[in-house]
Design an enzyme around this catalytic site. Structure first.
Site, mmCIF file in Angstrom:
data_model
loop_
_atom_site.group_PDB
_atom_site.id
_atom_site.type_symbol
_atom_site.label_atom_id
_atom_site.label_comp_id
_atom_site.label_asym_id
_atom_site.label_seq_id
_atom_site.Cartn_x
_atom_site.Cartn_y
_atom_site.Cartn_z
ATOM 1 N N GLU A 15 -18.409 10.903 0.056
ATOM 2 C CA GLU A 15 -18.022 10.821 -1.354
ATOM 3 C C GLU A 15 -18.873 9.780 -2.083
ATOM 4 O O GLU A 15 -19.314 10.010 -3.218
ATOM 5 C CB GLU A 15 -16.536 10.488 -1.451
ATOM 6 C CG GLU A 15 -15.651 11.641 -0.983
ATOM 7 C CD GLU A 15 -14.197 11.252 -0.783
ATOM 8 O OE1 GLU A 15 -13.377 12.169 -0.536
ATOM 9 O OE2 GLU A 15 -13.878 10.054 -0.880
ATOM 10 N N ASP A 65 -2.296 1.979 8.470
ATOM 11 C CA ASP A 65 -3.542 1.606 9.131
ATOM 12 C C ASP A 65 -3.356 0.445 10.102
ATOM 13 O O ASP A 65 -4.241 0.171 10.910
ATOM 14 C CB ASP A 65 -4.600 1.206 8.095
ATOM 15 C CG ASP A 65 -5.082 2.392 7.278
ATOM 16 O OD1 ASP A 65 -4.774 3.535 7.661
ATOM 17 O OD2 ASP A 65 -5.770 2.179 6.266
ATOM 18 N N GLY A 68 0.822 -1.192 0.000
ATOM 19 C CA GLY A 68 0.000 0.000 0.000
ATOM 20 C C GLY A 68 0.862 1.249 0.000
ATOM 21 O O GLY A 68 2.038 1.219 -0.373
ATOM 22 N N PHE A 69 0.289 2.355 0.464
ATOM 23 C CA PHE A 69 1.028 3.613 0.451
ATOM 24 C C PHE A 69 2.289 3.537 1.318
ATOM 25 O O PHE A 69 3.363 3.982 0.919
ATOM 26 C CB PHE A 69 0.131 4.757 0.937
ATOM 27 C CG PHE A 69 -0.988 5.086 -0.009
ATOM 28 C CD1 PHE A 69 -0.736 5.706 -1.215
ATOM 29 C CD2 PHE A 69 -2.300 4.775 0.311
ATOM 30 C CE1 PHE A 69 -1.765 6.018 -2.092
ATOM 31 C CE2 PHE A 69 -3.335 5.078 -0.550
ATOM 32 C CZ PHE A 69 -3.072 5.695 -1.754
ATOM 33 N N GLY A 70 2.165 2.988 2.523
ATOM 34 C CA GLY A 70 3.305 2.924 3.420
ATOM 35 C C GLY A 70 4.383 1.983 2.926
ATOM 36 O O GLY A 70 5.574 2.316 2.954
#
Length: 430
Positions: free
Chosen positions: A172, A301, A14-16
């Site tokens: 959203e 997370d 993921g992002f991390g």
């Protein structure tokens, strides 16, 4: 004989995880990146896939393509089942193991139904590409079935969409469904008009976007109601079934509910035998290390890490990316026997979009709302996508959707239910 290079194992792309990979890319270490999927997905835009504004390939990229130019990075398509801390071994579902000198856990989070996991079948969330396409199928099938439904009550239920959770994802999602159901599809269906569909956004708290300043919460509520969304606050959900959502005893007939109310961390704390918070996140200190284990870091997370105000950092992409970069710096500093400062998160703002041309942004003392906020939101999201092709495709799609309300990704995959194909057609709506 030269000593082997230190081996860093990163679980989660993921992002991390990717931020850590890139920060270690040119260091004198070997890196193994493990993920149970072969792609990285830009989660902030998953709701656009779920509402047919974007295709899955627009917001996802193969992990091997992203890191393929980095010669010391190896990618494994595997699921992790456990960690042997004493042996410094990651245990894989296939039965194989991977040894490490340094371990970074960045496995993200999944949905939390607060003890009611049986609701997941009827109110899916959106954390993966599979989730988003499943929700897209659910929304589009409801519209297709409503087109030929002759029973007024069932047709009303088919055209009622309930989004549970008033955070950024819920806001959203509700706004995007409202624009899809009220504007985008009305020209293509003969019995569904913009007034036929009903979109309800439900939250158990007193206001939307609880992490934002109250003035922005109020602006978001006003903007989403202008899109035709009914907002129900202080309305905790008590039951979810295939044909209804219940709120304190009130049953809302619906065949399409979407969950955006909570998350739970991956089982990393169980693998590590570590303490966790109520959301299952591994409790760590400001050095991002697992307690009593100098060579294991937990980020994103998966981690419960307090900010300067003493509150846990939010589960958003900037936190994970900054933590990934910091952990890489800590590993490199340790290899060079140099000190490294504790992690300190730099907060650049909170963003949430409401439909195709409105958003709210919290820059601390500066608040931005309306169209200008939507432009900033669009630029930021396109910029942080991985790969030029994705940036170009998403930028073009957002611009085209803004001009035309078009939803070019309205594809229903899998077998179509029989009742969609055989029901007699209705006469066009007046």
């Amino acid at each position: 004989m030269t000593d082997p290079r230190p081996h860093v194992v990163i679980v989660g792309a993921g992002f991390g995880g990717l931020a850590a990979v890139k920060a270690l890319a040119h260091a004198d270490v070997d890196v193994t990146l493990i993920d149970q999927r072969n792609h990285h997905v830009f989660q902030p835009l998953l709701y656009q896939v779920a509402t047919a504004a974007l295709s899955p390939a627009d917001i996802a990229g193969p992990i091997r393509a992203i890191v393929g130019h980095l010669p010391r990075v190896r990618v494994l398509l595997e699921r992790v089942d456990g960690v042997d801390k004493l042996g410094k071994i990651v245990e894989l579902a296939s039965g194989r193991t991977v040894s490490y000198d340094w371990l970074i856990i960045a496995t993200g989070a999944r949905h939390s139904y607060f003890g009611h996991d049986e609701w997941a079948e009827h109110a899916p969330g959106i954390k993966t590409i599979e989730d988003a396409t499943a929700v897209r199928r659910k929304v589009l099938l409801a519209l297709e079935q409503a087109e030929t439904e002759t029973d007024p009550d069932r047709r009303h239920a088919l055209l009622t969409f309930v989004v549970i959770g008033g955070g950024p994802t819920g806001v959203e999602m509700a706004g995007a469904i409202a624009e899809l159901a009220h504007r985008s599809v009305s020209r293509d269906f003969r019995t569904i008009t913009p007034k036929c569909s009903r979109v309800i956004l439900v939250d158990g708290g007193p206001r939307l976007l609880a992490a934002f300043p109250e003035v922005l919460s109020t602006a978001a509520k006003r903007a989403i109601e202008q899109l035709g969304v009914e907002v129900r606050l202080n309305a905790p959900v008590t039951h979810v079934a295939h044909d209804r959502v219940e709120i304190r005893g009130e049953a809302i007939p619906t065949h399409c509910a979407v969950w955006a109310a909570g998350v739970r961390a991956s089982p990393a704390a169980e693998w590590l035998g570590a303490g966790s918070d109520p959301a299952g996140r591994t409790v760590i200190g400001s050095d991002l290390r697992m307690p009593d284990c100098e060579n294991i870091f937990v980020i994103g997370d998966t981690a419960s890490c307090n900010g300067p105000d003493g509150r846990p950092l939010p589960g958003i992409a900037p936190v994970a990316k900054q933590q990934g970069q910091h952990v890489a710096r800590m590993i490199l500093a340790s290899l060079d026997s140099k000190p490294c400062k504790p992690f300190r998160y730099r907060h650049f703002g909170n963003l949430a979009t409401i439909g195709r041309k409105r958003a709210v942004i919290d820059f601390g003392r500066l608040h931005v709302t309306g169209f200008s906020a939507w432009v900033l939101w669009s630029v930021a999201h396109v910029y942080f996508l991985v790969g030029f092709r994705n940036r170009f495709a998403v930028g073009a799609s957002l611009f085209w959707n803004y001009l035309t309300y078009a939803r070019h990704a309205r594809i229903i995959t899998g077998d179509i239910p029989v009742d969609v194909r055989v029901r007699p057609s209705l006469q066009p709506a007046e």
